[in-house]
Design a protein around this motif. Structure first.
Motif, short mmCIF file in Angstrom:
data_model
loop_
_atom_site.label_atom_id
_atom_site.label_comp_id
_atom_site.label_asym_id
_atom_site.label_seq_id
_atom_site.Cartn_x
_atom_site.Cartn_y
_atom_site.Cartn_z
N PRO A 1 0.99 -1.11 -0.15
CA PRO A 1 0.06 0.00 0.10
C PRO A 1 0.74 1.18 0.19
O PRO A 1 2.22 1.49 0.44
CB PRO A 1 -0.96 -0.16 1.48
N SER A 2 0.57 2.28 -0.50
CA SER A 2 0.97 3.52 -0.64
C SER A 2 0.01 4.59 -0.15
O SER A 2 -0.99 4.51 -0.33
CB SER A 2 1.57 3.84 -1.97
N ILE A 3 0.76 5.82 0.06
CA ILE A 3 0.04 7.11 0.23
C ILE A 3 0.02 7.96 -0.83
O ILE A 3 1.12 8.28 -1.31
CB ILE A 3 0.36 7.73 1.77
N LEU A 4 -1.05 8.87 -1.19
CA LEU A 4 -1.08 9.37 -2.23
C LEU A 4 -1.49 10.95 -1.69
O LEU A 4 -2.32 11.18 -1.01
CB LEU A 4 -2.29 9.22 -3.38
N VAL A 5 -0.28 11.90 -1.94
CA VAL A 5 -0.61 13.45 -1.60
C VAL A 5 -0.79 14.04 -2.57
O VAL A 5 -0.16 14.27 -3.81
CB VAL A 5 0.74 13.85 -0.91
N LEU A 6 -1.90 14.95 -2.86
CA LEU A 6 -2.43 15.46 -3.78
C LEU A 6 -2.56 17.03 -3.46
O LEU A 6 -3.07 17.46 -2.43
CB LEU A 6 -3.87 15.22 -4.34
N ILE B 1 6.14 2.64 4.10
CA ILE B 1 5.23 3.03 3.36
C ILE B 1 5.44 4.16 2.01
O ILE B 1 6.00 5.28 2.51
CB ILE B 1 4.08 3.47 3.81
N ALA B 2 5.56 3.43 1.01
CA ALA B 2 5.68 4.33 -0.25
C ALA B 2 4.90 5.52 -0.18
O ALA B 2 3.59 5.40 0.18
CB ALA B 2 5.69 3.73 -1.70
N LEU B 3 5.37 6.84 -0.95
CA LEU B 3 4.53 8.03 -1.05
C LEU B 3 4.61 8.59 -2.29
O LEU B 3 5.71 8.83 -2.70
CB LEU B 3 4.90 9.03 0.14
N SER C 1 -3.06 2.97 -3.87
CA SER C 1 -3.14 4.12 -3.04
C SER C 1 -4.33 3.45 -1.86
O SER C 1 -5.32 3.29 -2.17
CB SER C 1 -3.81 5.32 -3.75
N ALA C 2 -3.68 3.62 -0.82
CA ALA C 2 -4.44 3.05 0.39
C ALA C 2 -5.18 4.25 1.05
O ALA C 2 -5.87 3.94 1.98
CB ALA C 2 -3.74 2.06 1.59
N LEU D 1 0.07 13.26 7.58
CA LEU D 1 0.91 11.90 7.41
C LEU D 1 0.98 11.25 8.63
O LEU D 1 0.82 9.92 8.47
CB LEU D 1 2.28 12.31 6.93
N ASP D 2 1.28 11.81 9.71
CA ASP D 2 1.25 10.93 10.84
C ASP D 2 -0.04 10.17 11.19
O ASP D 2 0.11 9.15 11.63
CB ASP D 2 1.74 11.77 12.12
N ALA D 3 -1.18 10.77 10.81
CA ALA D 3 -2.44 10.35 11.22
C ALA D 3 -2.80 9.12 10.04
O ALA D 3 -3.08 8.09 10.42
CB ALA D 3 -3.45 11.44 11.16
N ALA D 4 -2.34 9.47 9.02
CA ALA D 4 -2.52 8.44 7.78
C ALA D 4 -1.78 7.35 8.06
O ALA D 4 -2.22 6.01 8.07
CB ALA D 4 -2.13 8.90 6.60
N LEU D 5 -0.39 7.29 8.49
CA LEU D 5 0.48 6.27 8.78
C LEU D 5 -0.34 5.37 10.16
O LEU D 5 -0.19 4.18 10.19
CB LEU D 5 1.94 6.56 9.41
#
Ligand code: DQA
Length: 147
Positions: A2-7, A44-46, A69-70, A137-141
């Motif tokens: 899973p990865s995080i997507l920042v828009l 986690i990849a971003l 994207s998770a 990001l801390d909350a998402a992780l």
């Protein structure tokens, strides 16, 4: 994995020089680099994406459904106050997201109090400058670790 997507929405490509009294001195590259480093340290990849165009933002959100994207962290910028299309894209892909703002829109002009995102978001973090992204990001992780 899973990865995080920042828009990032419109005009955020100008961070660093854009109204620094409101938005601070960090550039978008500074913010993205810090987030990527922190996320990768957590394993986690971003991925990051910025656009000034509403349709491109909709296309990128739709693509997130098939790219691992998770979790999404989004600063919709001016789209916050105008865009049913970006809101609908986030609702359609059903990927949990955190809404971020550098400034606190609720302490600014009345037109910034209109918001098309907060009621769909896991949470909203606003008013802490570039740190708003870090807190998101801390909350998402934490959410991903608990999932
Ligand atoms: C912003 C706040 C919005 O009202 C504005 O249109 C932006 C940036 C912020 O990060 O504080 O472009 O989203």
């Amino acid at each position: 994995m899973p990865s995080i997507l920042v828009l990032h929405g419109p005009n955020l490509n100008l961070l660093g020089s854009r109204e620094p009294g409101i938005y601070g001195h960090a550039t978008l590259a500074d913010i993205d680099d810090q987030l990527r480093t922190r996320s990768e340290q957590a394993g986690i990849a971003l991925k990051t994406f910025q656009t000034n165009h509403e349709g491109e933002m909709v296309d990128r959100i739709q693509a997130a459904r098939g790219d691992g994207s998770a979790f999404i962290i989004i600063n919709p910028a001016a789209f916050t106050h105008t865009s049913v299309a970006v809101r609908d894209a986030l609702a359609a892909v059903a990927i949990p997201f955190i809404e971020v703002h550098l400034s606190n829109p609720h302490s600014r002009e009345p037109f910034r109090h209109t918001n098309y995102f907060s009621d769909l978001a896991v949470g909203t973090i606003a008013g802490f400058g570039a740190d708003s992204y870090r807190y998101a990001l801390d909350a998402a992780l934490k959410k991903l670790a608990a999932a």
